[in-house]
Write a protein that holds these residues in place. Structure first.
Motif, PDB file in Angstrom:
ATOM      1  N   GLU A 294       0.419  -1.542  -0.240  1.00 15.12           N
ATOM      2  CA  GLU A 294       0.175   0.181  -0.047  1.00 15.12           C
ATOM      3  C   GLU A 294       1.266   1.146  -0.099  1.00 15.12           C
ATOM      4  O   GLU A 294       1.773   0.957   0.617  1.00 15.12           O
ATOM      5  N   VAL A 295       0.204   2.263  -0.387  1.00 12.26           N
ATOM      6  CA  VAL A 295       0.732   3.837  -0.749  1.00 12.26           C
ATOM      7  C   VAL A 295       0.768   4.180  -0.008  1.00 12.26           C
ATOM      8  O   VAL A 295      -0.934   4.742   0.724  1.00 12.26           O
ATOM      9  N   HIS A 296       1.291   5.495   1.288  1.00 12.66           N
ATOM     10  CA  HIS A 296       0.591   5.567   2.464  1.00 12.66           C
ATOM     11  C   HIS A 296       1.756   7.480   2.035  1.00 12.66           C
ATOM     12  O   HIS A 296       2.732   7.189   1.215  1.00 12.66           O
ATOM     13  N   LYS A 297       1.073   8.578   3.093  1.00 15.32           N
ATOM     14  CA  LYS A 297       2.028   9.388   2.643  1.00 15.32           C
ATOM     15  C   LYS A 297       2.932   9.144   3.902  1.00 15.32           C
ATOM     16  O   LYS A 297       3.200   8.124   4.897  1.00 15.32           O
ATOM     17  N   GLY A 298       4.655  10.000   3.471  1.00 14.26           N
ATOM     18  CA  GLY A 298       5.077   9.965   4.171  1.00 14.26           C
ATOM     19  C   GLY A 298       6.777   9.391   3.108  1.00 14.26           C
ATOM     20  O   GLY A 298       6.707  10.166   2.009  1.00 14.26           O
ATOM     21  N   GLU A 299       7.237   8.552   3.501  1.00 15.86           N
ATOM     22  CA  GLU A 299       8.794   8.309   2.702  1.00 15.86           C
ATOM     23  C   GLU A 299       9.089   7.649   3.540  1.00 15.86           C
ATOM     24  O   GLU A 299       9.465   7.021   4.639  1.00 15.86           O
ATOM     25  N   GLY A 300      10.019   5.999   2.052  1.00 12.30           N
ATOM     26  CA  GLY A 300      10.726   5.115   2.607  1.00 12.30           C
ATOM     27  C   GLY A 300       9.688   3.880   1.962  1.00 12.30           C
ATOM     28  O   GLY A 300       8.775   3.586   1.656  1.00 12.30           O
ATOM     29  N   VAL A 301      10.424   3.388   2.740  1.00  9.20           N
ATOM     30  CA  VAL A 301       9.734   1.559   2.045  1.00  9.20           C
ATOM     31  C   VAL A 301       9.909   0.854   3.919  1.00  9.20           C
ATOM     32  O   VAL A 301      10.635   0.899   3.865  1.00  9.20           O
ATOM     33  N   THR A 302       8.810   0.179   4.053  1.00 10.08           N
ATOM     34  CA  THR A 302       8.818  -0.766   4.741  1.00 10.08           C
ATOM     35  C   THR A 302       7.741  -2.127   4.591  1.00 10.08           C
ATOM     36  O   THR A 302       7.809  -2.154   3.469  1.00 10.08           O
ATOM     37  N   VAL A 303       7.978  -2.551   4.766  1.00 10.49           N
ATOM     38  CA  VAL A 303       7.639  -4.200   5.086  1.00 10.49           C
ATOM     39  C   VAL A 303       7.422  -4.850   6.108  1.00 10.49           C
ATOM     40  O   VAL A 303       7.227  -4.904   7.581  1.00 10.49           O
ATOM     41  N   GLY A 304       5.758  -4.248   6.481  1.00  7.12           N
ATOM     42  CA  GLY A 304       4.399  -4.860   7.561  1.00  7.12           C
ATOM     43  C   GLY A 304       4.880  -4.361   8.774  1.00  7.12           C
ATOM     44  O   GLY A 304       5.144  -4.054   9.912  1.00  7.12           O
ATOM     45  N   GLY A 305       4.658  -2.803   7.944  1.00  6.04           N
ATOM     46  CA  GLY A 305       5.483  -1.905   9.072  1.00  6.04           C
ATOM     47  C   GLY A 305       6.852  -1.323   9.820  1.00  6.04           C
ATOM     48  O   GLY A 305       7.084  -0.262  10.506  1.00  6.04           O
ATOM     49  N   SER A 306       7.496  -2.503   9.318  1.00  2.90           N
ATOM     50  CA  SER A 306       8.767  -2.384   9.713  1.00  2.90           C
ATOM     51  C   SER A 306      10.340  -2.068   8.497  1.00  2.90           C
ATOM     52  O   SER A 306      10.237  -2.200   7.367  1.00  2.90           O
ATOM     53  N   ALA A 307      11.557  -1.979   9.113  1.00  2.92           N
ATOM     54  CA  ALA A 307      12.044  -1.309   8.386  1.00  2.92           C
ATOM     55  C   ALA A 307      12.584  -2.922   7.348  1.00  2.92           C
ATOM     56  O   ALA A 307      13.005  -3.888   8.438  1.00  2.92           O
TER      57      ALA A 307
END
Length: 317
Positions: A294-307
């Motif tokens: 999913e695409v959200h506001k913010g920056e970067g890429v996470t996996v299940g909310g974690s780095a």
């Protein structure tokens, strides 16, 4: 792989070119330059190029000439597809040692021909030169029809989903198996992964389908999932969260991990060269795609909310 018969030095440039053209004929090939057919109304031309260098991008003891040709086309046509365009033509430039058998180049051309025709495209020209190291360069030409913008790296938007068409991690797993067992030693149930590295595929028209059904941003998984998705996130000014269940290693990857002692997540997150089409959309998920994030506001890429635990991928330098 061993190829017999006369070498490129034996035949000379013109006859070598004739041998290549005979394996991948086109009615617009054979002059100083190819004159392509009229483009459809309201269309734009899309062009890309990519190189493959022996022992850097392919190994002759791992891949046949036919496989190398197929891979060279997929590397380029995937970039055309990732723009939402249709590949229509390819040009081939080969730098080869003088002792290279002409039969090798003929088989290379057959591989190219079989791939381009899957896309209803043609090999329309190119060049051959002498060099110390075998290098293959393909330029692909595509057609982008209609008024919709091209799929680009900077048009992902919060609220969209990230979807994928194609396998993720298979090419890197195939390379690991080749390093561990060599070509002929790869277990029979792992040949599908070996082939994913030596001759990856991309389904024709996937990018066109995504664009026509509402996708806005896209790329292909060439440098690694985290690297390529991070490029979309950075260029679009968004954050993208990958669903760990959606990208979890397949049973084949898990088995390959057991055989090689490598964590299969490293292949999924950092492998690359699958040339899977990755696209973001606010509409229904396009045919042939599956949701992976999913695409959200913010920056970067996470996996299940974690780095992500792997952030590196393929790099030319």
């Amino acid at each position: 792989m061993r190829y017999g018969g006369p070498t490129v030095s034996d035949l000379g440039e013109k006859r070598v070119i004739e041998a290549i053209v005979a394996e991948s004929p086109s009615i617009v090939n054979g002059d100083d330059a190819a004159v392509l057919f009229n483009a459809p109304p309201n269309s734009r031309t899309v062009v890309t190029t990519d190189m493959a260098v022996e022992d850097r991008h392919f190994k002759l003891n791992w891949s046949t000439a036919e496989e190398i040709g197929k891979k060279a086309i997929v590397q380029n046509f995937a970039d055309i597809e990732a723009m939402g365009a249709r590949p229509v033509a390819a040009l081939l430039a080969v730098a080869a040692p003088r002792a290279t058998p002409v039969s090798f180049l003929q088989e290379l051309a057959r591989g190219i021909d079989s791939r381009v025709r899957e896309f209803s495209a043609e090999l329309v020209g190119g060049d051959v030169v002498s060099a110390d190291q075998l290098t293959i360069s393909v330029t692909a030409v595509g057609s982008l029809g209609g008024n919709l913008p091209a799929l680009s790296l900077d048009r992902a938007r919060p609220g969209q989903v990230l979807c994928a068409s194609g396998a993720i991690g298979h090419s890197a797993a195939g390379m690991a198996l080749l390093r561990r067992f060599g070509r002929v030693g790869v277990p029979e149930d792992m040949v599908v992964l070996r082939d994913a590295h030596t001759m990856p595929t991309v389904a024709p028209s996937r990018g066109m389908v995504a664009r026509s059904t509402g996708a806005t941003a896209a790329t292909d998984n060439s440098d690694g999932l985290i690297v390529d998705v991070s490029t979309i996130a950075r260029r679009s000014g968004v954050a993208i969260d990958l669903d760990p269940e959606a990208i979890a290693p397949s049973p084949a990857l898990m088995r390959a991990g057991e055989l090689t002692g490598i964590d299969p997540w490293a292949w999924v997150l950092g492998g690359g060269e699958d040339h899977t089409i990755l696209a973001t959309t606010s509409a229904a998920i396009p045919s042939g795609f599956r949701k992976i994030g999913e695409v959200h506001k913010g920056e970067g890429v996470t996996v299940g909310g974690s780095a992500p635990k792997v952030t590196t991928g393929w790099a030319s330098f």
